[in-house]
Design a protein around this motif. Structure first.
Motif, PDB file in Angstrom:
ATOM      1  N   GLY A 105       0.673  -1.072   0.234  1.00 26.73           N
ATOM      2  CA  GLY A 105      -0.134   0.211   0.182  1.00 26.73           C
ATOM      3  C   GLY A 105       0.785   1.401  -0.085  1.00 26.73           C
ATOM      4  O   GLY A 105       0.696   1.990  -0.927  1.00 26.73           O
ATOM      5  N   LEU A 106       2.058   0.564   0.835  1.00 27.21           N
ATOM      6  CA  LEU A 106       2.936   2.537   1.107  1.00 27.21           C
ATOM      7  C   LEU A 106       3.457   3.097  -0.671  1.00 27.21           C
ATOM      8  O   LEU A 106       3.881   3.915  -0.900  1.00 27.21           O
ATOM      9  N   SER A 107       4.584   1.735  -0.993  1.00 29.64           N
ATOM     10  CA  SER A 107       4.279   1.722  -2.499  1.00 29.64           C
ATOM     11  C   SER A 107       3.467   1.646  -3.165  1.00 29.64           C
ATOM     12  O   SER A 107       3.636   2.850  -4.675  1.00 29.64           O
ATOM     13  N   LEU A 108       2.121   2.147  -3.023  1.00 29.55           N
ATOM     14  CA  LEU A 108       1.334   2.360  -4.287  1.00 29.55           C
ATOM     15  C   LEU A 108       1.209   3.780  -4.381  1.00 29.55           C
ATOM     16  O   LEU A 108       1.664   4.427  -4.651  1.00 29.55           O
ATOM     17  N   ALA A 109       1.100   4.188  -2.825  1.00 27.98           N
ATOM     18  CA  ALA A 109       1.076   5.587  -2.818  1.00 27.98           C
ATOM     19  C   ALA A 109       1.737   6.750  -3.267  1.00 27.98           C
ATOM     20  O   ALA A 109       2.095   7.416  -4.041  1.00 27.98           O
ATOM     21  N   LEU A 110       2.945   5.878  -3.194  1.00 24.46           N
ATOM     22  CA  LEU A 110       4.564   7.012  -3.281  1.00 24.46           C
ATOM     23  C   LEU A 110       4.889   6.848  -4.563  1.00 24.46           C
ATOM     24  O   LEU A 110       4.935   7.050  -5.536  1.00 24.46           O
TER      25      LEU A 110
END
Length: 143
Positions: free
Chosen positions: A59-64
């Motif tokens: 999820g954090l990788s998708l956001a970034l």
């Protein structure tokens, strides 16, 4: 406005980060067992499976990744620099951790892990350091 090279760097890192984010969300166990896909088990060799960690990372990788691609599309220097700082805030500690924790991997994997993560530091660093374009003044402006 950003220079074209800055936009390209942000877009490439963003697309890579989006793929890196989708995989653990769609197949957490597959990501754990098989990341990066061309070598075996970089994540699984670092500790026991934790679905919470894998989903959060995805999820954090998708956001970034979304922010990186968005900054490339928007084209403003301020947004590019802000997103580059955010990418560095993730990438630098990630690189530092892995530099100190690659001893259990074969030598080729050590080089690939550290080299690959170094690229995720170098790209946003370059995007930060490349100066923005100067605003052009229109000669047809009315007084």
């Amino acid at each position: 406005m950003q220079r074209t090279i800055t936009r390209i760097l942000l877009a490439l890192l963003g697309l890579y980060t989006l793929v890196q984010g989708l995989w653990p969300l769609l197949d957490p166990m597959g990501f754990y067992q098989d990341f990066p896909g061309f070598r075996h088990g970089w994540v699984s060799m670092d500790g026991p499976y934790n679905v919470h960690f894998i989903i959060d990372f995805g999820g954090l990788s998708l956001a970034l990744g979304t922010m990186l691609v968005g900054a490339a599309v928007m084209g403003t220097t301020t947004v590019a620099r802000l997103v580059s700082v955010a990418a560095l805030l993730f990438a630098v500690p990630h690189l530092i951790y892995h530099v100190g924790h690659v001893g259990q991997f074969p030598q080729l994997d050590q080089v690939l892990i550290v080299g690959g993560l170094a690229v995720t530091v170098l790209i946003p660093l370059a995007a930060l350091l490349i100066p923005g374009r100067r605003a052009e003044v229109s000669s047809s402006a009315t007084p």
